[in-house]
Write a protein that holds these residues in place. Structure first.
Motif, mmCIF file in Angstrom:
data_model
loop_
_atom_site.group_PDB
_atom_site.id
_atom_site.type_symbol
_atom_site.label_atom_id
_atom_site.label_comp_id
_atom_site.label_asym_id
_atom_site.label_seq_id
_atom_site.Cartn_x
_atom_site.Cartn_y
_atom_site.Cartn_z
ATOM 1 N N MET A 56 2.220 1.939 -3.459
ATOM 2 C CA MET A 56 1.222 2.561 -4.331
ATOM 3 C C MET A 56 1.093 4.050 -4.026
ATOM 4 O O MET A 56 1.014 4.884 -4.940
ATOM 5 N N ALA A 105 -2.149 2.425 -12.010
ATOM 6 C CA ALA A 105 -3.143 1.538 -11.392
ATOM 7 C C ALA A 105 -3.205 0.206 -12.145
ATOM 8 O O ALA A 105 -3.318 -0.861 -11.523
ATOM 9 N N CYS A 164 -7.108 -4.269 -3.090
ATOM 10 C CA CYS A 164 -6.525 -2.919 -3.054
ATOM 11 C C CYS A 164 -5.767 -2.582 -4.337
ATOM 12 O O CYS A 164 -5.763 -1.421 -4.770
ATOM 13 N N THR A 165 -5.122 -3.580 -4.952
ATOM 14 C CA THR A 165 -4.366 -3.315 -6.177
ATOM 15 C C THR A 165 -5.266 -3.289 -7.414
ATOM 16 O O THR A 165 -5.145 -2.395 -8.259
ATOM 17 N N GLN A 180 0.832 -1.205 0.000
ATOM 18 C CA GLN A 180 0.000 0.000 0.000
ATOM 19 C C GLN A 180 0.867 1.256 0.000
ATOM 20 O O GLN A 180 0.576 2.230 -0.706
ATOM 21 N N VAL A 195 -11.108 0.802 -0.712
ATOM 22 C CA VAL A 195 -11.170 1.185 -2.128
ATOM 23 C C VAL A 195 -12.431 1.995 -2.427
ATOM 24 O O VAL A 195 -12.420 2.877 -3.298
ATOM 25 N N GLN A 254 -11.624 5.510 -1.606
ATOM 26 C CA GLN A 254 -10.742 6.081 -2.627
ATOM 27 C C GLN A 254 -11.521 6.443 -3.895
ATOM 28 O O GLN A 254 -11.275 7.489 -4.505
ATOM 29 N N LEU A 301 -7.432 5.240 -5.937
ATOM 30 C CA LEU A 301 -6.319 5.903 -5.254
ATOM 31 C C LEU A 301 -5.523 6.771 -6.217
ATOM 32 O O LEU A 301 -5.255 7.951 -5.941
ATOM 33 N N SER A 324 1.983 7.186 -6.553
ATOM 34 C CA SER A 324 0.934 8.165 -6.866
ATOM 35 C C SER A 324 1.315 9.568 -6.398
ATOM 36 O O SER A 324 1.152 10.545 -7.140
ATOM 37 N N CYS A 352 -8.342 -2.567 -7.615
ATOM 38 C CA CYS A 352 -9.214 -1.373 -7.580
ATOM 39 C C CYS A 352 -8.426 -0.097 -7.243
ATOM 40 O O CYS A 352 -9.011 0.891 -6.794
ATOM 41 N N SER A 353 -7.122 -0.109 -7.476
ATOM 42 C CA SER A 353 -6.292 1.040 -7.094
ATOM 43 C C SER A 353 -6.490 2.262 -7.986
ATOM 44 O O SER A 353 -5.934 3.322 -7.701
#
Length: 441
Positions: A56, A98, A133-134, A53, A193, A196, A140, A60, A136-137
């Motif tokens: 990421m 993403a 989390c990845t 996390q 997510v 985010q 973010l 970003s 649907c990143s």
């Protein structure tokens, strides 16, 4: 920037950012508080997932720094076409990032956890958490890209609203998904997510309706490689600096888990709690950097020096207050995460030892921001490397050879001492090279 009293200017620019970052800290802590009610292994799964996390967020926010720098410069030069290109290419980069993390998450989430532990509950829960989390990143990455567009055009209030909205959504849906729908760790991932995505949607709305300085459009869009290179020329160093924390966390988890999985849970809890102390200092620095940079360009060294001194005083005060809380009530802090007797046994001395590093950390963070303001980003990078990799990890490993877990936590104060000493040397260098010549004019 050039005439307002420094103290008033610093506070007016920093406080909104500090509040926004405190909300983000709450975002992270609440997630773990609810997960800890599921089981200690569930808390461990989320803790061991943190390096991914954090990576990421590093990519970003680092990309966002590059977007912000080029966009602000383009607007200052009245080159509105380039500003619009920067905005659209910035969002495009967020979506591409993403997509990369989504592929990596699907392919390697389980492997990432198996490298760290063979406890089935941690591996299964953690892999599922990271995959969500990845994959649907995009929420973010788009949210942070959009926030940088709002900040670069002076719409920081709208940026703060998008961050707070995402955090509130996460806090509301965490208990619903985790307990009401009985989804456990997976529920925490979906709440994260969802928050985010809400932040990203709100940011897009504010850019479309409130941000008149730029026009964000993708009709007939094609990547502009010249713009992308310029974004990453500034962004890559920031990404590297922010990514160091992921490497440090992963390495320390490997050292700690050799003692017991509870030790990694304690470290995960510490990392969540310390954000309440560090985030306000980072917000303070975000307000200090443009003040120092502006007055550096305006050749006003007295205002630069005063801003840095006040920043160091405020940062040290915040850190000292945080250290006092960690020293006085570690039982209560760990109790928020439903700590077992064994977790309290190893966690109380851990928090009390690590927090000693806070007393020097505020000064080090302000010094690093000062170097960035003067364009000496390499000095900041060196300090980060020394603090988190060159000293901390080897010290932790050497102390772990004693077989005493309590000694491992002393790696944090040791690393901070080295970092502070290096910061002093670099400050003397930067002062003689940049500030002293201005004072002599």
């Amino acid at each position: 920037m050039g005439v307002l009293p420094i103290n008033r200017l610093l506070l007016s620019m920093s406080v909104p950012i500090m509040l926004s970052m405190l909300v983000q800290a709450l975002y992270n802590v609440v997630d773990s508080v609810f997960v800890s009610r599921v089981s200690e292994n569930a808390l461990n799964a989320v803790s061991l997932a943190f390096p991914v996390q954090n990576l990421m967020i590093a990519v970003s926010t680092g990309t966002g720094v590059g977007i912000n720098a080029l966009l602000s410069r383009s607007l200052g030069e009245k080159r509105f076409d380039r500003a619009n290109l920067t905005a659209s290419n910035g969002v495009f980069l967020g979506i591409c990032s993403a997509a990369v993390f989504a592929v990596l998450g699907v392919l390697f989430s389980r492997t990432f956890f198996l490298v760290q532990t063979d406890v089935a509950e941690i591996v299964e829960g953690g892999a599922a958490y990271i995959q969500i989390c990845t994959v649907c990143s995009f929420g973010l990455f788009v949210a942070i890209s959009i926030e940088r567009l709002l900040q670069a055009t002076g719409k920081s209030v709208y940026s703060m609203i998008t961050q707070m909205a995402g955090a509130v959504v996460n806090i509301i849906f965490d208990p619903i998904f985790i307990f009401t729908f009985n989804m456990g760790v997976v529920g925490a991932a979906w709440a994260t997510v969802l928050g985010q995505i809400v932040g990203a949607a709100l940011g897009l709305y504010f850019n479309a309706k409130k941000n008149t300085e730029i026009t964000l459009t993708f009709k007939g869009f094609r990547p502009n490689w010249h713009i992308i290179r310029r974004i990453y020329s500034v962004g890559v160093p920031s990404i590297i600096m922010a990514s160091i924390g992921s490497v440090m966390t992963f390495g320390l988890n490997k050292i700690l888990i050799a003692f017991t999985t509870t030790a990694t849970a304690v470290f995960g809890v510490y990392f969540k709690l310390q954000s309440f102390v560090f985030m306000p200092v980072f917000g303070l620095n975000n307000g200090m950097v443009p003040i120092v940079a502006y007055n550096f360009g305006a050749r006003k060294p007295d205002r630069m020096v005063k801003a840095v001194k006040l920043g160091a005083i405020y940062a040290t005060a915040i850190m000292a207050a945080g250290a006092a809380v960690f020293l006085l009530i570690p039982h209560l802090l760990l109790g928020l995460f439903d700590a077992s007797e064994y977790m309290l046994e190893i966690g109380v001395p851990a928090l009390r030892t690590i927090c000693l590093s806070f007393l020097l950390a505020g000064f080090g963070i302000v010094a690093s921001s000062f170097f960035q303001s003067l364009g000496h980003g390499v000095l900041s990078l060196i300090i980060s490397l020394v603090r988190q990799l060159i000293v901390l990890l080897p010290a932790a490993w050497l102390l772990s050879l004693s077989g005493q877990l309590d000694l491992v936590w002393w790696a944090f104060p040791i690393a901070e001492i080295f970092s502070a000493a290096l910061s002093v040397l670099f400050l003397i260098y930067a002062y003689r090279k940049e500030v002293k010549p201005m004072l002599a004019e």
